[in-house]
Design an enzyme around this catalytic site. Structure first.
Site, PDB file in Angstrom:
ATOM      1  CE  LYS A 192      24.789 -20.554  22.447  1.00 32.37           C
ATOM      2  NZ  LYS A 192      25.326 -19.848  21.326  1.00 32.37           N
ATOM      3  CG  ASP A 224      27.417 -17.112  20.835  1.00 33.06           C
ATOM      4  OD1 ASP A 224      26.614 -16.552  21.445  1.00 33.06           O
ATOM      5  OD2 ASP A 224      26.880 -18.198  19.841  1.00 33.06           O
ATOM      6  CG  ASP A 248      35.488 -19.289  35.832  1.00 31.85           C
ATOM      7  OD1 ASP A 248      36.359 -18.569  35.906  1.00 31.85           O
ATOM      8  OD2 ASP A 248      35.557 -20.427  35.830  1.00 31.85           O
ATOM      9  CG  ASP A 252      40.054 -15.661  33.704  1.00 26.40           C
ATOM     10  OD1 ASP A 252      39.554 -15.292  34.720  1.00 26.40           O
ATOM     11  OD2 ASP A 252      40.883 -16.780  33.716  1.00 26.40           O
TER      12      ASP A 252
END
Ligand code: NAD
Length: 397
Positions: A192, A224, A248, A252
């Protein structure tokens, strides 16, 4: 016969069931490939709190560190869920990762063709998905201090600290470059950098390292937009490398591609080498699934595929690793399914609904079997699998 020393940490919930299944697969592949496993078992997580009063004892971390590798199930559960408790099951994970300097978490995501209907994504988007997420595991927001809530005259405030050193970034980025070089040669670094100073340092280090790996094509992606691309064009990615928190979340998200949390393996690696390979901790990406624990319902394939990664990375036995991966694919092709792989399926074919132990049996029965070779008579294929029509399962709770 060569013997390898492995530490098993079953943990809580479905952990003992899936680790038990993977241990049987490892022992069986060892018998075929001429090696033995000397197993040591460590009690950790909620079970550790109940037995020893701590999530994991210091001497058990030392024992685990002296082995060739660790196979872990999962830790945690409602019994130990008090967020204010001084001892919590996940402290075992942090102690193992931090204490053994396992700074890189590798999560490969592949979509088995037979499981495409189990994913919520359109089948054409899943064609060719084969990506590897490399997540920094021992620094960043989860480890930075201060991390606390404070009372002030204006009310409560809370602070977490995002901190990265150049060395912490460089070692994980370098590993990701090496992995990309051994695959399709494409590395996406996720950050980012438009907002965060740590991300700008991350990007600089990636740029500094790229000269050492001229054969790897490097791209930078903001986290993003990466989250969006992972579900819009997942097949476009090869290796992704990112910091702890972003990794993380993205890993997922990527698990959705494979159809079930129960399918995905992971490896946590550091720089340390043993006599046979790189020391590591291997575990499925799912948690302890307390809702299905103790009922022979858990999908053991994520743990079994983690065991294959263990053989590849920490023991250097590529053939044995592939034998496990092939056997898993063959079991899926033969329509063996644990219940998590069935409810979302839209195909109308029949499946063989099995529990944790029988899924492991189906894999073991296919170890060393060439593709298309007929199933043995009187074995798992005939006796323990129940043939059921997919649509009769859709209403299961
Ligand atoms: P979870 O992964 O345990 O379960 C999420 C859902 O997926 C549940 O419906 C569960 O039944 C299902 N599921 C998970 N693994 C499965 C498998 N192998 N086969 C079939 N279905 C499976 O996540 P959660 O419910 O958020 O967490 C439960 C506990 O696990 C919590 O205490 C959490 O802290 C812990 N946890 C531990 C780890 C770890 O040990 N690495 C990781 C995540 C969560």
């Amino acid at each position: 016969m060569t013997a390898y020393r492995l530490v098993a940490i079953p943990g809580d919930g479905v952990g003992p069931e899936v680790v038990g299944a993977a241990r049987r697969v490892l022992d069986a592949v060892g018998a075929q490939h001429g090696f033995e496993i000397e197993w040591l078992e460590v009690i950790a997580g909620g079970a550790g709190i109940d037995t020893h009063g701590v999530a994991i004892r210091a001497q058990d971390i030392e024992l685990a560190g002296a082995a060739d590798a660790i196979l872990l199930g999962a830790v945690g559960g409602p019994r130990w869920d008090d967020p204010n408790a001084a001892v919590r099951p996940e402290q075992a994970l942090f102690a193992l990762r931090g204490g053994l300097e396992l700074f890189a978490n590798l999560r490969p995501v592949r979509v088995h063709p037979a499981l495409v209907p189990a994913s919520p994504l359109r089948p054409e988007l899943l064609d060719g998905v084969d990506l590897l997420i490399v997540r920094e595991l021992t620094s960043g927001l989860y480890f930075g201090r201060p991390s606390e809530e404070r009372a002030t005259v204006d009310g409560r405030v809370a602070v977490d600290t995002l901190w990265y050193t150049e060395a912490e970034i460089r070692r994980v980025v370098r590993l990701a470059f090496e992995l990309a070089r051994g695959r399709r040669g494409r590395l996406t670094s996720v950050d980012k950098a438009n907002v965060l100073a740590t991300s700008r340092l991350w990007r600089k280090v990636v740029e500094e390292e790229r000269g050492r790996f001229p054969e790897v094509e490097v791209g930078h992606q903001l986290v993003d937009s990466c989250a969006m691309l992972l579900v819009r064009q997942p097949a476009a990615f090869d290796v992704l490398v990112t910091e702890n928190l972003f990794g993380d979340i993205l890993s997922d998200e990527a698990a959705v591609l494979a159809g079930s949390l129960g399918m995905l393996p992971s490896a946590s690696l550091g720089d340390r080498r043993t006599a046979h390979g790189r020391f590591g901790l291997y575990e499925p990406i799912h948690g302890s699934a307390p809702d299905i624990a103790g009922r022979d319902l858990a999908n053991p394939l994520g743990t079994i595929l983690s065991a294959a990664m263990l053989l590849r990375w920490s023991v250097g036995l590529e053939d044995a690793a592939r034998a496990i991966e092939d056997a898993v694919s063959q079991a899926l092709d033969a329509r063996f399914r644990t219940r998590d792989l069935v409810p979302a399926a839209t195909d109308t074919g029949d499946v063989r609904l099995v529990g944790t132990a029988a899924m492991a049996d189906a894999v073991i029965a296919r170890l060393g079997r060439s593709w298309g070779q007929p199933a043995g008579t009187g074995g798992i294929d005939d006796d323990t699998a129940t043939m059921v029509a997919t649509d009769t399962l859709l209403g299961l709770p």
